[in-house]
Scaffold this active site. Structure first.
Site, PDB file in Angstrom:
ATOM      1  N   TRP A   1      36.875  15.493  31.589  1.00  0.00           N
ATOM      2  CA  TRP A   1      37.615  14.551  30.747  1.00  0.00           C
ATOM      3  C   TRP A   1      37.230  14.742  29.284  1.00  0.00           C
ATOM      4  O   TRP A   1      36.055  15.014  28.985  1.00  0.00           O
ATOM      5  CB  TRP A   1      37.300  13.109  31.160  1.00  0.00           C
ATOM      6  CG  TRP A   1      38.355  12.476  32.007  1.00  0.00           C
ATOM      7  CD1 TRP A   1      39.290  11.568  31.604  1.00  0.00           C
ATOM      8  CD2 TRP A   1      38.609  12.677  33.411  1.00  0.00           C
ATOM      9  NE1 TRP A   1      40.106  11.212  32.651  1.00  0.00           N
ATOM     10  CE2 TRP A   1      39.709  11.875  33.768  1.00  0.00           C
ATOM     11  CE3 TRP A   1      38.036  13.473  34.391  1.00  0.00           C
ATOM     12  CZ2 TRP A   1      40.228  11.833  35.049  1.00  0.00           C
ATOM     13  CZ3 TRP A   1      38.549  13.433  35.677  1.00  0.00           C
ATOM     14  CH2 TRP A   1      39.637  12.615  35.994  1.00  0.00           C
TER      15      TRP A   1
ATOM     16  N   TRP B   1      37.056  12.721  26.194  1.00  0.00           N
ATOM     17  CA  TRP B   1      36.023  11.995  25.424  1.00  0.00           C
ATOM     18  C   TRP B   1      34.740  11.810  26.218  1.00  0.00           C
ATOM     19  O   TRP B   1      33.669  11.702  25.640  1.00  0.00           O
ATOM     20  CB  TRP B   1      36.551  10.739  24.737  1.00  0.00           C
ATOM     21  CG  TRP B   1      36.862   9.491  25.511  1.00  0.00           C
ATOM     22  CD1 TRP B   1      37.378   9.376  26.755  1.00  0.00           C
ATOM     23  CD2 TRP B   1      36.692   8.151  25.010  1.00  0.00           C
ATOM     24  NE1 TRP B   1      37.561   8.051  27.073  1.00  0.00           N
ATOM     25  CE2 TRP B   1      37.160   7.276  26.014  1.00  0.00           C
ATOM     26  CE3 TRP B   1      36.228   7.592  23.819  1.00  0.00           C
ATOM     27  CZ2 TRP B   1      37.155   5.884  25.870  1.00  0.00           C
ATOM     28  CZ3 TRP B   1      36.223   6.205  23.672  1.00  0.00           C
ATOM     29  CH2 TRP B   1      36.674   5.370  24.691  1.00  0.00           C
ATOM     30  N   ASP B   2      34.839  11.844  27.554  1.00  0.00           N
ATOM     31  CA  ASP B   2      33.607  11.825  28.357  1.00  0.00           C
ATOM     32  C   ASP B   2      32.744  13.028  28.002  1.00  0.00           C
ATOM     33  O   ASP B   2      31.523  12.928  27.839  1.00  0.00           O
ATOM     34  CB  ASP B   2      33.921  11.911  29.857  1.00  0.00           C
ATOM     35  CG  ASP B   2      34.637  10.697  30.390  1.00  0.00           C
ATOM     36  OD1 ASP B   2      35.766  10.444  29.943  1.00  0.00           O
ATOM     37  OD2 ASP B   2      34.068   9.997  31.255  1.00  0.00           O
TER      38      ASP B   2
ATOM     39  N   GLN C   1      43.175  11.972  24.456  1.00  0.00           N
ATOM     40  CA  GLN C   1      42.252  10.827  24.522  1.00  0.00           C
ATOM     41  C   GLN C   1      41.616  10.635  23.151  1.00  0.00           C
ATOM     42  O   GLN C   1      41.794  11.485  22.268  1.00  0.00           O
ATOM     43  CB  GLN C   1      41.149  11.115  25.558  1.00  0.00           C
ATOM     44  CG  GLN C   1      41.404  10.466  26.891  1.00  0.00           C
ATOM     45  CD  GLN C   1      40.197  10.483  27.820  1.00  0.00           C
ATOM     46  OE1 GLN C   1      39.374  11.368  27.742  1.00  0.00           O
ATOM     47  NE2 GLN C   1      40.132   9.507  28.708  1.00  0.00           N
TER      48      GLN C   1
ATOM     49  N   ASP D   1      42.375   2.147  29.812  1.00  0.00           N
ATOM     50  CA  ASP D   1      43.583   2.158  30.630  1.00  0.00           C
ATOM     51  C   ASP D   1      44.285   0.799  30.734  1.00  0.00           C
ATOM     52  O   ASP D   1      45.435   0.660  30.408  1.00  0.00           O
ATOM     53  CB  ASP D   1      43.257   2.656  32.045  1.00  0.00           C
ATOM     54  CG  ASP D   1      42.460   3.962  32.043  1.00  0.00           C
ATOM     55  OD1 ASP D   1      41.971   4.366  30.965  1.00  0.00           O
ATOM     56  OD2 ASP D   1      42.320   4.567  33.107  1.00  0.00           O
TER      57      ASP D   1
ATOM     58  N   GLU E   1      29.436   2.947  35.668  1.00  0.00           N
ATOM     59  CA  GLU E   1      30.624   3.193  34.837  1.00  0.00           C
ATOM     60  C   GLU E   1      30.825   2.031  33.856  1.00  0.00           C
ATOM     61  O   GLU E   1      31.124   2.234  32.686  1.00  0.00           O
ATOM     62  CB  GLU E   1      31.854   3.372  35.753  1.00  0.00           C
ATOM     63  CG  GLU E   1      33.103   3.828  35.031  1.00  0.00           C
ATOM     64  CD  GLU E   1      34.276   4.041  35.992  1.00  0.00           C
ATOM     65  OE1 GLU E   1      34.143   3.745  37.205  1.00  0.00           O
ATOM     66  OE2 GLU E   1      35.333   4.500  35.522  1.00  0.00           O
TER      67      GLU E   1
HETATM   68  C1  GLC Z   1      38.906   6.154  33.030  1.00  0.00           C
HETATM   69  C2  GLC Z   1      38.581   5.556  31.657  1.00  0.00           C
HETATM   70  C3  GLC Z   1      38.602   6.653  30.618  1.00  0.00           C
HETATM   71  C4  GLC Z   1      37.638   7.752  31.039  1.00  0.00           C
HETATM   72  C5  GLC Z   1      37.904   8.241  32.455  1.00  0.00           C
HETATM   73  C6  GLC Z   1      36.829   9.169  32.983  1.00  0.00           C
HETATM   74  O1  GLC Z   1      40.196   6.632  33.074  1.00  0.00           O
HETATM   75  O2  GLC Z   1      39.471   4.547  31.330  1.00  0.00           O
HETATM   76  O3  GLC Z   1      38.273   6.151  29.359  1.00  0.00           O
HETATM   77  O4  GLC Z   1      37.707   8.803  30.141  1.00  0.00           O
HETATM   78  O5  GLC Z   1      37.980   7.162  33.336  1.00  0.00           O
HETATM   79  O6  GLC Z   1      35.572   8.555  32.920  1.00  0.00           O
END
Ligand code: GLC
Length: 420
Positions: A32, A34-35, A100, A162, A391
């Site tokens: 992902w 921004w993760d 993102q 989300d 999380e």
């Molecule tokens: C969910 C969160 C998002 C994050 C993803 C993976 O979709 O809302 O911000 O990047 O999970 O952790």
């Protein structure tokens, strides 16, 4: 090294899929956007080559237009919906079609600052810089073609939050009667009460159908049924442009630094003009379809400090709200105003605390000189980590929610420890 640091490192190592980190092995088995920016910073505290590799893997998903997608599907996995087939994207590796919050430039600047191997850092920066610049230019060209200084998000997932209740009025317009049958997979692993509702998911799917049928075109800025100016994304991009300008100066790229300063000025004016409340000075997201403000703020209400923006009253309106919220929840900062009738303390982005958001807010409060607020937030976050790297967390009980042993939460702990 303390026990928690060891645990946090182990989480990143366990979620390492060979050069990139999955947020969670079952719930989110891909890379992902921004993760990974957060994860790279976490890796940087104990394995610098691996940290840089995280970002090179992420940019393998970059499109020729400059867009950096929100998911890169490096390999197949059965436990996530919607997988690569839903996005109809012609790219290798496969990717989603939306983006993102563009955090990567800011994390790279932090990485450069803590790098022990300066030569390695410089080599990597040289490779990454043009790619990050292309990403930022894409954001301004495709998501602000009118040059207002404010960029649009065209799917709630692009905001990274989300099911933030902010998006509800904008989502009401989304028709869901034509969507194909699908099966959610998230609820196999996490209690439904901690996840978005089925109606939320129907709308997410309807939007994917719309975006794929329009091939992620630039015209979506004018036509997509969901178009919001998210205060979070806009402030993260503003700060990222400032950080990218600093990186440009370090590389001696003065013309690019000037280009960025020009964009930064436009962003500041645009955000203040379009997203700042006239009376309170508080900043809100905005529905760009109806031009109405989205008045259900959560923790991102305090993100303007991170971007160096204060409200008209020099930030006092935000600080007053923060203090008021802090009087109502045990752990700051909830993802929805606890006064809101929609507040749900265990449901995803509709109440719980997210450590990654706290991390950005702490940075912002410190920048703006509200050090007591930064301290309070840091203490709360560190206390939550005692319950494990979840999380997200219940703001009243501190209980961990969603996925356990979560990568970006562990990464943020390592970053906080390094900066303490
Ligand atoms: C969910 C969160 C998002 C994050 C993803 C993976 O979709 O809302 O911000 O990047 O999970 O952790």
């Amino acid at each position: 090294m303390d026990d928690l640091s060891q645990k946090a490192r182990n989480i990143l190592k366990a979620n390492d899929q060979g050069g990139y980190t999955v947020p969670h092995a079952k719930i989110y088995p891909f890379q992902w956007n921004w993760d990974s920016a957060f994860c790279a910073l976490g890796w940087m505290t104990f394995d610098e080559p691996r940290a840089w590799q995280e970002l090179h893997m992420l940019f393998k998903g970059q499109w020729p237009s400059g867009k950096l997608p929100h998911i890169v599907f490096h390999q197949d996995a059965e436990t996530y919906f919607p997988g690569p087939d839903w996005w109809h994207v012609d790219h290798m590796p496969k990717t989603s079609g939306i983006t993102q919050p563009p955090l990567v430039a800011s994390m790279v600047l932090k990485m450069i600052k803590i790098a022990k191997d300066e030569k390695l850092a410089e080599e990597n920066l040289k490779i990454l810089f043009p790619k990050i610049l292309a990403y930022h230019r894409w954001f301004h060209n495709f998501r602000d073609p009118e040059h207002t200084g404010v960029v649009a998000c065209i799917h709630p997932w692009e905001t990274g939050r989300d099911n933030a209740r902010e998006w509800d009025p904008a989502l009401e317009a989304i028709k869901t009667d034509h969507i194909p049958a699908y099966t959610r997979k998230d609820t196999h692993f996490v209690d439904q009460a901690e996840r978005p509702t089925d109606l939320d998911y129907d709308r997410y799917v309807a939007l994917i159908m719309y975006l794929t049928s329009h091939q992620y075109d630039r015209s979506l800025y004018f036509e997509a049924p969901f178009r919001v100016a998210d205060i979070g994304t806009n402030c993260i991009l503003l700060r990222a442009n400032k950080d990218l300008a600093e990186l440009a100066r370090r590389l001696g790229k003065t013309a690019i630094a000037r280009e960025l300063l020009h964009i930064i000025e436009r962003q500041k004016r645009g955000i203040q003009k379009l997203l700042q409340g006239t009376h309170s000075g508080f900043f809100y997201s905005k529905n760009l379809v109806t031009r109405r403000r989205l008045r259900k703020p959560g923790a991102m209400a305090f993100i303007p400090f991170y971007a160096g923006l204060k409200g008209k009253t020099e930030g006092q309106a935000q600080i007053n709200s923060f203090d008021q919220w802090a009087g109502q929840v045990r752990y700051m900062c909830p993802s929805l105003n606890p006064d809101s009738p929609d507040f749900e303390q265990t449901r995803y982005w509709s109440g719980p605390v997210w450590a990654v958001v706290n991390y950005l807010l702490i940075d912002g409060f410190n920048r703006a000189g509200f050090t007591d607020h930064a301290e309070k937030l840091k203490e709360d976050t560190l206390e939550l980590f005692q319950n494990g790297f979840w999380e997200y967390y219940d703001p009243q009980t501190g209980q961990g929610l969603g996925g356990a042993d979560f990568s970006w939460t562990a990464a943020v702990y390592l970053a906080m420890k390094t900066e303490l």
